[in-house]
Design an enzyme around this catalytic site. Sequence first.
Site, PDB file in Angstrom:
ATOM      1  CG  HIS A   1      12.113 -19.453 -22.998  1.00  0.00           C
ATOM      2  ND1 HIS A   1      10.459 -20.311 -22.513  1.00  0.00           N
ATOM      3  CD2 HIS A   1      13.189 -20.844 -23.682  1.00  0.00           C
ATOM      4  CE1 HIS A   1      11.115 -21.480 -22.054  1.00  0.00           C
ATOM      5  NE2 HIS A   1      12.218 -21.275 -22.723  1.00  0.00           N
TER       6      HIS A   1
ATOM      7  CD  GLU B   1      16.425 -25.624 -24.781  1.00  0.00           C
ATOM      8  OE1 GLU B   1      17.709 -26.003 -24.382  1.00  0.00           O
ATOM      9  OE2 GLU B   1      15.282 -26.170 -24.063  1.00  0.00           O
TER      10      GLU B   1
ATOM     11  NE  ARG C   1      11.362 -22.848 -25.686  1.00  0.00           N
ATOM     12  CZ  ARG C   1      11.419 -24.340 -26.642  1.00  0.00           C
ATOM     13  NH1 ARG C   1      10.532 -23.840 -27.420  1.00  0.00           N
ATOM     14  NH2 ARG C   1      12.802 -24.834 -25.920  1.00  0.00           N
TER      15      ARG C   1
ATOM     16  CG  ASN D   1       8.137 -24.772 -19.591  1.00  0.00           C
ATOM     17  OD1 ASN D   1       8.409 -23.276 -19.976  1.00  0.00           O
ATOM     18  ND2 ASN D   1       9.420 -25.588 -20.138  1.00  0.00           N
TER      19      ASN D   1
ATOM     20  CB  SER E   1       7.088 -22.726 -23.212  1.00  0.00           C
ATOM     21  OG  SER E   1       7.628 -23.795 -23.185  1.00  0.00           O
ATOM     22  CB  SER E   2       2.430 -24.645 -24.585  1.00  0.00           C
ATOM     23  OG  SER E   2       2.976 -24.276 -26.000  1.00  0.00           O
TER      24      SER E   2
END
Length: 254
Positions: free
Chosen positions: A14, A108, A79, A20, A17-18
């Site tokens: 993906h 995940e 995501r 990350n 992401s926020s």
Amino acid sequence: MPNRYPLRLWIVRHGESSGNVARDAAHAAGAARIDIPERDVDVPLSPLGHRQADAIGRWFADMPESARPELVLASPYRRAVQTAEAIRAEGGLVPGAPRLIEDERLREKEFGILDRLTRAGIEQHHPEQAELRRDLGKFYHRPPGGESWCDVILRLRSALDTLALHHGGRRVLIVGHQVVVLCLRYLLENLTEAEILAIDAEGDVANSSVTEYAFSPDLGPDGGLSLIRYNFVAPLEAEGAPITAEPDTNAAAK
């Protein structure tokens, strides 16, 4: 020969992401916890992650129609779904491709009691788990309420069996997460623990990077999948989308 394997298989991590972004902020501040308001499953792409997902979608769209993915399977995490939907929106699938298949086996890795903790946070709040992980290694360590890499591999074996049963001979795209990409490599290439951990140690799987396999009839009596490229980020570079390779949110427990 009945084809048990996809004709082509792409595995895409993906976009950024926020989570990350929040992880980087926590590490920069030396914080014990990563500040994310949502459940991990609900963490969306960051603005940059949307750009990355669009860029990879345009890369697929530039392929001849006869070479594009015929269907896409994705982790149900937001995501990953957003990345898969962006690829479709940019024309990256064949016309008339079926709706996205969300498969919870592609989710995940679950971190249990270590959820949202940085490496410093794990040492602070669960030092016994930090020591156990050092002893066992990330491949076998299972935090309470969470998963080891072996647990992820077990569910991915099942997902690959489903792929063989329903999608053999087709061009398939999977959108997932960093550990999913690595564990699929472990399974598809029949790697050892040491081999896959050495690949992991070379660097993180980049957001929206492509790992690609092609069916080869020469690999065993039933053929097999041959690795074409791994962690391929040229489509992002061509589109001017910055490359990010942050581990997933709970990097310390990856």
